[in-house]
Design an enzyme around this catalytic site. Structure first.
Site, PDB file in Angstrom:
ATOM      1  CG  HIS A 308      34.288  39.309  83.729  1.00  0.00           C
ATOM      2  ND1 HIS A 308      33.901  40.358  83.118  1.00  0.00           N
ATOM      3  CD2 HIS A 308      33.581  38.267  83.842  1.00  0.00           C
ATOM      4  CE1 HIS A 308      32.707  39.923  82.282  1.00  0.00           C
ATOM      5  NE2 HIS A 308      32.550  38.732  82.652  1.00  0.00           N
ATOM      6  CG  ASP A 366      31.796  30.240  85.156  1.00  0.00           C
ATOM      7  OD1 ASP A 366      30.519  29.811  85.549  1.00  0.00           O
ATOM      8  OD2 ASP A 366      32.087  30.808  83.919  1.00  0.00           O
TER       9      ASP A 366
HETATM   10  N1  CMC Z   1      44.640  33.711  85.591  1.00  0.00           N
HETATM   11  C1  CMC Z   1      45.994  34.398  85.694  1.00  0.00           C
HETATM   12  N2  CMC Z   1      46.246  35.471  85.005  1.00  0.00           N
HETATM   13  C2  CMC Z   1      45.376  36.286  84.381  1.00  0.00           C
HETATM   14  C3  CMC Z   1      44.012  35.849  84.594  1.00  0.00           C
HETATM   15  C4  CMC Z   1      43.676  34.381  85.020  1.00  0.00           C
HETATM   16  N3  CMC Z   1      42.555  33.780  85.421  1.00  0.00           N
HETATM   17  N4  CMC Z   1      42.757  36.309  83.927  1.00  0.00           N
HETATM   18  C5  CMC Z   1      43.615  37.404  83.627  1.00  0.00           C
HETATM   19  N5  CMC Z   1      45.033  37.355  83.636  1.00  0.00           N
HETATM   20  C6  CMC Z   1      46.160  38.261  83.335  1.00  0.00           C
HETATM   21  C7  CMC Z   1      46.567  38.256  81.942  1.00  0.00           C
HETATM   22  O1  CMC Z   1      47.522  37.062  81.632  1.00  0.00           O
HETATM   23  C8  CMC Z   1      47.133  39.412  81.835  1.00  0.00           C
HETATM   24  O2  CMC Z   1      48.231  39.649  82.393  1.00  0.00           O
HETATM   25  P1  CMC Z   1      49.427  40.635  81.614  1.00  0.00           P
HETATM   26  O3  CMC Z   1      49.003  41.928  81.618  1.00  0.00           O
HETATM   27  O4  CMC Z   1      50.587  40.349  82.504  1.00  0.00           O
HETATM   28  O5  CMC Z   1      49.655  40.200  80.249  1.00  0.00           O
HETATM   29  C9  CMC Z   1      46.151  40.396  82.589  1.00  0.00           C
HETATM   30  O6  CMC Z   1      45.758  39.475  83.703  1.00  0.00           O
HETATM   31  C10 CMC Z   1      44.916  40.920  81.825  1.00  0.00           C
HETATM   32  O7  CMC Z   1      44.130  39.904  81.409  1.00  0.00           O
HETATM   33  P2  CMC Z   1      43.362  39.729  79.960  1.00  0.00           P
HETATM   34  O8  CMC Z   1      43.877  38.499  79.277  1.00  0.00           O
HETATM   35  O9  CMC Z   1      44.121  40.602  79.006  1.00  0.00           O
HETATM   36  O10 CMC Z   1      42.119  40.068  80.102  1.00  0.00           O
HETATM   37  P3  CMC Z   1      40.848  39.819  79.235  1.00  0.00           P
HETATM   38  O11 CMC Z   1      39.654  40.828  79.359  1.00  0.00           O
HETATM   39  O12 CMC Z   1      41.202  39.661  77.720  1.00  0.00           O
HETATM   40  O13 CMC Z   1      40.489  38.242  79.579  1.00  0.00           O
HETATM   41  C11 CMC Z   1      38.885  36.481  80.965  1.00  0.00           C
HETATM   42  C12 CMC Z   1      39.185  37.961  80.496  1.00  0.00           C
HETATM   43  C13 CMC Z   1      37.974  36.066  81.703  1.00  0.00           C
HETATM   44  C14 CMC Z   1      39.235  35.795  79.346  1.00  0.00           C
HETATM   45  C15 CMC Z   1      40.440  36.055  81.629  1.00  0.00           C
HETATM   46  O14 CMC Z   1      40.260  36.747  82.776  1.00  0.00           O
HETATM   47  C16 CMC Z   1      40.707  34.461  81.847  1.00  0.00           C
HETATM   48  O15 CMC Z   1      40.984  33.834  81.077  1.00  0.00           O
HETATM   49  N6  CMC Z   1      40.243  34.196  82.953  1.00  0.00           N
HETATM   50  C17 CMC Z   1      40.104  32.566  83.153  1.00  0.00           C
HETATM   51  C18 CMC Z   1      38.775  32.115  82.488  1.00  0.00           C
HETATM   52  C19 CMC Z   1      37.599  32.367  83.223  1.00  0.00           C
HETATM   53  O16 CMC Z   1      37.500  32.227  84.497  1.00  0.00           O
HETATM   54  N7  CMC Z   1      36.785  32.777  82.390  1.00  0.00           N
HETATM   55  C20 CMC Z   1      35.154  32.803  82.753  1.00  0.00           C
HETATM   56  C21 CMC Z   1      35.045  34.526  82.768  1.00  0.00           C
HETATM   57  S1  CMC Z   1      33.237  34.844  83.730  1.00  0.00           S
HETATM   58  C22 CMC Z   1      32.276  33.850  82.896  1.00  0.00           C
HETATM   59  C23 CMC Z   1      31.727  34.401  81.455  1.00  0.00           C
HETATM   60  O17 CMC Z   1      31.172  35.640  81.328  1.00  0.00           O
HETATM   61  O18 CMC Z   1      31.852  33.626  80.452  1.00  0.00           O
END
Ligand code: CMC
Length: 431
Positions: A308, A366
């Protein structure tokens, strides 16, 4: 309170500005960078809004490190244990919990607006039966903008209140109409004697040819999920509603933009993606292979329902939902649920894996919500629609807060332009 300032000096001109930190009631200070463009002719650059507060708000507070979520100051755990979704929607919109009279009046107002114009019902026929329900819902919510001209003065507080009644009341009806259209079954009209959640389930699952008894546990579990998804401060869909709404556009058009933003798998679409992922993994012995793919950056596979932007600790909503899963599955006689068992095991393995530990990736709201939706009969393609119904409460609260703010301005971000500089047009024959 101490005034905290930051001095910013332009090394090329030696000109300095003092930037004041604004103090929230709780949480980190927020640096007011508004004078930067005027004083120094520079903009700030922050892709994904990693460090940028886009507005001031009194509605929801999240402490991502401690895993705290407050709606108008009340911990979500307390609201989940004691409130109903409509009570929480009232709290988000009006800022206070309703007393008995206020709640009765609020429930009556919502109940009296649950029907949708028959012309709107015909819109669904324009969709093929297999159109994703989020496509149907976003289109029909936008179409509400073509109705209700009697109460569309966004600067009139009473009109804004009627917008709140209408959109909250009609979302379940629109969702159910999309579902029935997919099934090819007749539309079931709302029943005003039922609670918000029970009415929704009735419109989904009743058929004209026989009576339907809604299991009280199913209605209760749905209400809980609606509470937990009701608001989450400046998430992508709420920010979209604010940005669209800041132009003064029709509120239903702004809400429709919110539905569209919610649909993405990084946001509200994750609940649908989680179940798909669990089904793909299949059995616990396939978890290591799946997690190896997640860790391989070339693979572009995510552990859906994990991670998140704000929570770097347990999402408090995920904890509540996981506990509720046990009770719901037991009461509905579905204790033996292989997907729930698989999700529990997947969570355990991920939480002990260096990749997830070092990145502070925990289950989000989720990860488990789809298991409950499935247990109460909601099909996977409707999960994100359920999220949209709940988040409508937050969208309305934020839209109202923004419009009522005398300092409201159109949202207009700036950019770091890296395209070509001015060039001379070349005639097609000389290119
Ligand atoms: N699986 C694998 N790696 C992950 C995941 C994941 N679910 N989430 C983050 N990472 C990794 C990402 O690849 C990055 O790694 P690195 O530093 O090596 O490049 C690191 O963790 C930081 O992640 P980020 O993408 O910079 O984080 P963000 O804040 O931009 O993204 C997120 C947040 C929710 C989009 C992401 O965690 C994600 O895609 N999660 C899966 C989708 C999901 O469950 N979404 C629902 C969110 S809660 C409901 C809502 O509020 O909508």
């Amino acid at each position: 309170m101490t005034i905290r300032t930051f001095t910013l000096t332009d090394d090329s001109t030696g000109k300095s500005s003092s930037l004041e930190a604004l103090h929230p009631t709780v949480g980190p200070d927020v640096l007011n960078i508004a004078p930067l463009a005027k004083d120094h002719g520079v903009f700030t650059y922050d892709p994904g809004f990693m460090s940028t507060a886009a507005c001031e708000s009194k509605i929801t507070y999240i402490d991502g490190d401690k895993g705290i979520l407050l709606y108008r100051g009340y911990p979500v755990e307390q609201l989940a244990a004691k409130s109903t979704f409509l009570e929480v929607a009232y709290l988000l919109i009006y800022g206070e919990l309703p007393d008995t009279t206020q709640l009765t009046e609020w429930q009556n107002n919502i109940t009296r607006h649950t029907m949708i114009n028959e012309s709107l019902l015909r819109f669904f026929n324009g969709f093929h039966y297999d159109a994703h329900p989020m496509a149907q819902v976003s289109a029909v919510v936008a179409s509400l903008a073509g109705f209700y001209h009697d109460s569309l003065d966004i600067y009139n507080p009473r009109h804004r209140e009627i917008v709140a009644h209408r959109i909250l009341a009609k979302m379940p009806t629109i969702a159910a109409a999309a579902y029935k259209h997919m099934l090819g079954q007749p539309f079931i009209y709302p029943q005003n004697s039922l609670s918000y959640g029970a009415n929704l389930l009735n419109m989904f699952f009743a058929v004209p040819s026989e009576e339907l008894q809604i299991h009280p546990m199913a209605a209760k579990a749905l209400d809980l999920l609606l509470i937990l998804h009701a608001d989450h401060e400046q998430n992508a869909s709420t920010s979209t509603v604010r940005l669209a709404g800041s132009t003064g556009t029709n509120p239903y058009a702004a809400m429709s933009a919110g539905v569209a933003a919610l649909w993405g798998p990084s946001h509200g679409g994750a609940n649908e993606a989680v179940l798909q992922m669990l089904e793909e993994i299949g059995t616990a012995d396939a978890i290591p292979k799946f997690l190896a793919r997640v860790k391989d950056k070339q693979d572009h596979t995510k552990l859906m329902g994990f991670g998140h932007r704000v929570y770097k600790n347990f999402d408090p909503r995920a904890k509540i939902i996981r506990e509720t899963c046990h009770a719901v599955l037991k009461t509905l006689g579905r204790s033996d649920n292989p997907l729930f068992e698989l999700a529990l095991r997947l969570e355990e393995v991920a939480l002990n894996d260096e990749y997830f530990v070092s990145r502070k990736l925990y289950p989000n709201v989720d990860f488990y919500s789809g298991i409950i939706y499935s247990a109460i009969g909601i099909p996977r393609s409707m999960f994100t629609v359920m999220f949209a119904i709940a988040r409508t409460a937050g969208w309305v609260a934020h839209w109202q807060e923004m419009i009522a703010d005398p300092a409201m301005k159109i949202g207009r971000p700036r950019q770091l332009y890296t395209g070509p500089t001015s060039r001379v047009y070349t005639d097609i024959h000389t290119r």
